[in-house]
Design a protein around this motif. Structure first.
Motif, short mmCIF file in Angstrom:
data_model
loop_
_atom_site.label_atom_id
_atom_site.label_comp_id
_atom_site.label_asym_id
_atom_site.label_seq_id
_atom_site.Cartn_x
_atom_site.Cartn_y
_atom_site.Cartn_z
N LYS A 108 5.57 12.81 -13.03
CA LYS A 108 5.73 12.85 -14.33
C LYS A 108 4.68 13.61 -15.12
O LYS A 108 5.14 14.19 -16.35
CB LYS A 108 5.94 11.49 -14.52
N ILE A 109 3.54 13.37 -14.86
CA ILE A 109 2.16 14.03 -15.67
C ILE A 109 2.55 15.63 -15.75
O ILE A 109 2.47 16.35 -16.51
CB ILE A 109 1.07 13.70 -15.22
N ASP A 110 3.02 15.97 -14.31
CA ASP A 110 3.03 17.35 -14.45
C ASP A 110 4.24 18.01 -14.94
O ASP A 110 4.30 19.11 -15.54
CB ASP A 110 3.13 17.88 -12.67
N ALA A 111 5.48 17.15 -14.77
CA ALA A 111 6.68 17.65 -15.48
C ALA A 111 6.28 17.78 -17.25
O ALA A 111 7.12 18.52 -17.81
CB ALA A 111 7.63 16.70 -15.27
N GLN A 168 14.17 12.55 -6.66
CA GLN A 168 14.22 12.53 -5.35
C GLN A 168 13.09 11.20 -5.00
O GLN A 168 13.34 10.19 -4.10
CB GLN A 168 14.10 13.63 -4.55
N LEU A 169 12.06 11.45 -5.58
CA LEU A 169 10.84 10.38 -5.34
C LEU A 169 11.25 9.15 -6.15
O LEU A 169 10.92 8.15 -5.52
CB LEU A 169 9.58 10.92 -6.31
N THR A 201 2.21 6.33 -7.30
CA THR A 201 0.93 7.11 -7.77
C THR A 201 1.63 8.76 -7.57
O THR A 201 1.58 9.38 -8.58
CB THR A 201 -0.19 7.23 -6.81
N ARG A 202 2.29 9.22 -6.67
CA ARG A 202 2.90 10.36 -6.53
C ARG A 202 3.98 10.39 -7.66
O ARG A 202 4.16 11.46 -8.30
CB ARG A 202 3.66 10.46 -5.14
N GLY A 220 0.89 -1.19 0.00
CA GLY A 220 -0.06 0.06 0.06
C GLY A 220 0.82 1.07 0.00
O GLY A 220 0.56 2.21 -0.80
N LEU A 221 1.87 1.29 0.72
CA LEU A 221 2.94 2.30 0.94
C LEU A 221 3.46 2.53 -0.51
O LEU A 221 3.51 3.78 -1.10
CB LEU A 221 3.93 2.03 1.81
N LEU A 222 3.92 1.42 -1.13
CA LEU A 222 4.37 1.58 -2.40
C LEU A 222 3.68 2.00 -3.41
O LEU A 222 4.01 2.82 -4.35
CB LEU A 222 5.13 0.29 -2.77
#
Length: 337
Positions: A91-94, A111-112, A85-86, A78-80
């Motif tokens: 990447k979409i925003d970039a 970093q992500l 998703t982040r 779940g954490l992964l």
């Protein structure tokens, strides 16, 4: 009479209302049971610190049972998933951004990606521990494979180059794999040197025994060297973070298949070892083996070559060891030299 009917009617109504209430209560209990069961679902105990060192994390996982590890695997997965998703949103925003905003987003992406790699290491640790204890891990393996690696968009050369250079300079990316590759090479070199040292020591040891065939000496030395190097190769692969469990299982399965397919050759090989050990004949002896007479011109672990009447005859060692061996040149010892 009228009073009696009223009392009977009142009792019937009370019984009906009571039964109806009991039925409604039962329905509510049954409807709420799944929610209660979900409320009692155990929570993972190792996800409180996502940056827990791997050596400590392995120790935390060791005493857990298969059922406990399933809970931990779901928690870490779940954490992964949340972090992946982040990464995707970043990447979409970039892709949509320009100028400095894009540069900042790409730096954040590096970093992500580092954080995601660290999370994947811990998920992999849980999965491996669950695998050892008999749990089903196919779903986790497939998810890890799907989110691993760095995806490069060839249509955006500048962004791809920034991502690639960032990954190469990342402690959890290029630097980590450079260290792993260096350790892989150093391990191979170390075991190569060790194999030569052990081979030399083995040759000196067998040289002290008189009457030992040179072919047997060479076989023992070669076996020690190759076995040492194979062990080194397995250790070196672990330096590349390769899961050697399936690798060893594949080697075992391959060995079984080859052993079944090469039964005759392995029989000759075993007979060749017995001939070298007991030495009923040696090169240059005139012998009669497997119904053929001639002078021994060559020996190997699988066959013996005779020269007779201007002919060269190669006989499998299995046929020789399973029959009568007559040596007309010299009397040989009956046991190992």
């Amino acid at each position: 009479m009228h009073v009696t009917k009223q009392n009977t009617f009142s009792r019937v109504m009370r019984y009906s209302l009571t039964a109806g209430a009991m039925v409604m209560a039962a329905i509510m209990i049954l409807a709420g049971a799944p929610a209660w069961a979900e409320g009692e679902k155990p929570a993972p105990t190792t996800t409180a610190d996502p940056a827990v060192p791997l050596n400590e994390f392995d120790l935390l996982l060791r005493p857990l049972t298969k059922d406990d590890l399933k809970v931990e695997a779901e928690g870490w997965l779940g954490l992964l998933k949340e972090h992946a998703t982040r990464v995707s949103r970043n990447k979409i925003d970039a892709m949509k951004a320009e100028g400095d905003a894009k540069t900042n987003l790409l730096a954040e992406a590096t970093q992500l990606q580092e954080q995601q790699t660290a999370l994947m290491d811990r998920v992999q640790a849980v999965v491996e521990e669950l695998r050892k204890k008999g749990g089903e891990v196919d779903v986790y393996d497939k998810y890890l494979k799907s989110v691993s690696g760095v995806k490069v968009d060839v249509s955006d050369a500048g962004g791809s180059w920034t991502l690639l250079t960032g990954w190469l300079n990342s402690p959890e990316g290029g630097l980590r794999w450079a260290k792993n590759a260096l350790m892989f090479l150093l391990t191979l070199i170390a075991f190569k040197i060790l194999s030569k040292i052990l081979g030399t020591a083995t040759r000196r040891a067998v040289a002290r025994f008189s009457g030992v065939s040179e072919l047997l000496k060479d076989f023992l030395v070669s076996s020690i060297r190759k076995l040492t190097f194979v062990v080194g190769l397995v250790v070196a692969l672990s330096m590349l973070e390769v899961n050697i469990g399936p690798f060893l299982a594949a080697i075992g399965a391959t060995g079984f298949i080859l052993g079944f397919a090469l039964q005759g050759t392995l029989s000759n090989f075993a007979a060749g070892l017995m001939i070298l050990l007991y030495r009923p004949y040696d090169i240059g002896d005139f012998v009669n083996v497997a119904g053929t007479s001639g002078t021994v011109s060559a020996m190997s672990l699988v066959s013996t070559t005779l020269k007779a009447d201007n002919q060269v005859v190669t006989i499998p060692n299995g046929s020789i060891w399973g029959g009568i061996i007559t040596n007309g040149t010299a009397q040989k010892p009956a046991g190992p030299a």
